[in-house]
Enzyme design. Structure first.
Site, PDB file in Angstrom:
ATOM      1  N   CYS A 118      34.827  42.062  42.191  1.00  0.00           N
ATOM      2  CA  CYS A 118      34.852  42.247  43.653  1.00  0.00           C
ATOM      3  C   CYS A 118      33.792  43.225  44.148  1.00  0.00           C
ATOM      4  CB  CYS A 118      36.239  42.686  44.087  1.00  0.00           C
ATOM      5  SG  CYS A 118      37.500  41.566  43.477  1.00  0.00           S
ATOM      6  N   HIS A 258      36.168  46.211  50.861  1.00  0.00           N
ATOM      7  CA  HIS A 258      36.672  45.047  50.119  1.00  0.00           C
ATOM      8  C   HIS A 258      38.135  44.847  50.499  1.00  0.00           C
ATOM      9  CE1 HIS A 258      37.841  42.359  47.049  1.00  0.00           C
ATOM     10  NE2 HIS A 258      38.407  43.256  46.268  1.00  0.00           N
ATOM     11  N   ASN A 288      42.364  38.252  49.046  1.00  0.00           N
ATOM     12  CA  ASN A 288      41.247  38.883  48.353  1.00  0.00           C
ATOM     13  C   ASN A 288      40.263  37.791  47.909  1.00  0.00           C
ATOM     14  OD1 ASN A 288      39.559  40.057  46.460  1.00  0.00           O
ATOM     15  ND2 ASN A 288      41.170  41.153  45.371  1.00  0.00           N
TER      16      ASN A 288
END
Ligand code: ACO
Length: 336
Positions: A118, A258, A288
């Site tokens: 990520c 994020h 996510n």
């Protein structure tokens, strides 16, 4: 090459999402869970997933096309393609090579993938900054794309609730006006915490030798471990990033983090003393989306009027590895 460091301009940002929406209520068909449980712990209500033949390459291509159009740069003038992906459809060819082909770029250019989970977009931006600064490349496409939904264990209710699919892309170029849009950037990794999130890819040993015990397939995560690790390091890290750049938190317009867990985002927000309108979140709708989550949040935020351009933002991310990173950037008019 040149002796002087060349400043970087962020020229275009784009994103793409699959159309198929899976709500928290839909997940109750798979296992015992509830919208209330998921939403209260994560901030997620729904996520997008690829369906049928659609995959991260398609999403990455659309996001890239979008970012290139915004940049006004001819695709033939792109001289480096970086793709950040931790859940690609193929291990090779690299997603970056697929994107090169899909964009119809005729000349061969360097193209490679970055596996930083990520944190991939920030890792990509950091690599691009070094290449631009050195004068080695002029126009760089960074594309972050993942089809997490294909690599989840859909019987595991503690991980499959969290992820969604999507892509984000950024085109960066040399700044001819001398103003660098990356005010500061930093990336980190600590492999000692690698066990917290794993996605193993198992083949088989040569049939003439002893076989090994394959690991369970699908994304495996110690959710509580990740939460504890990130909640401990990230707020301080972002504060230090600003301090090291001699930038005051109040002088930055937006926090674009994020989108992994709303509670982690709120912890960073609290540390910076930001009001809700300075913090860009869309985790509620997309979950996510790994490395894509920051550029999606930025470009969609602009589209929805939640992010004004001609401003500054602090970007921060973390992911498997464990990796993490942050950047203080200028968001010029016209980038998305
Ligand atoms: N629905 C209902 N109950 C559930 C669910 C669910 N979807 N998932 C777990 N539970 C249950 C567990 O079985 C457990 O029950 P028990 O107490 O009877 O054993 C209980 O809920 C608590 O489970 P925990 O896993 O301890 O739940 P926690 O409060 O830690 O929340 C969560 C889990 C949401 C995953 C949280 O730990 C989290 O968000 N962690 C951070 C994850 C993250 O940010 N990952 C980013 C990865 S980035 C990348 O690069 C991939």
């Amino acid at each position: 090459m040149t002796d002087k460091l060349i400043p970087l301009r962020i020229a275009g940002v784009g994103y793409a999402l699959p159309e198929k929406v899976i709500t928290n209520d839909d997940l109750t068909q798979l296992y015992e869970t509830s919208d209330e449980w998921i939403y209260s712990r994560t901030g997620i209500k729904e996520r997008r997933v690829v369906s049928g033949e659609e995959n991260a390459i398609d999403l990455g291509f659309t996001a890239s096309k979008n970012a290139i159009e915004k940049s006004g740069i001819d695709p033939e003038d792109i001289d480096l393609i970086l793709a950040a992906s931790s859940a690609p459809p193929d291990l090779y060819p690299a997603i970056a090579c697929h994107i090169h082909e899909r964009l119809g770029i005729k000349k061969p250019v360097p193209a490679f993938d970055i596996t930083a989970a990520c944190s991939g977009l920030i890792y990509g931006l950091s690599i691009a900054k070094a290449y631009i600064a050195s004068g080695m490349y002029k126009n760089i496409l960074i594309v972050a794309t993942d089809n997490n939904s294909r690599l989840l264990d859909w019987t595991d209710r503690s991980t499959s609730i969290l992820f969604g699919d999507g892509a984000g892309a950024m085109v960066v170029t040399q700044a001819e006006d001398g103003i660098d849009d990356v005010i500061s950037i930093d990336i980190k990794a600590d492999g000692n915490y690698g066990h917290l999130i794993e996605l193993s890819f198992d083949g088989k040993n040569c049939p003439l030798v002893e076989q090994y015990e394959p690991k369970p397939q699908g994304i495996r995560m110690n959710g509580r471990g990740v939460y504890t690790f990130v909640a401990k390091i990230l707020p301080q890290y972002v504060e230090d990033l600003l301090a090291n750049a001699n930038v005051k938190a109040e002088d930055i317009d937006y926090l674009i983090p994020h989108q992994a867990n709303l509670r982690i985002i709120r912890a960073i927000q609290e540390r910076l003393g930001y009001s809700d309108d300075k913090v860009v979140t869309n985790i509620k709708y997309y979950g996510n989306t790994s490395a894509a989550s920051i550029p999606i949040a930025l470009a969609e935020g602009v589209e929805k009027g939640n992010v004004k351009l001609g401003t500054t933002a602090v970007l921060c991310g973390f992911g498997a590895g464990m990796t993490w990173g942050g950047a203080i950037v200028r968001l010029r008019e016209g980038i998305c």
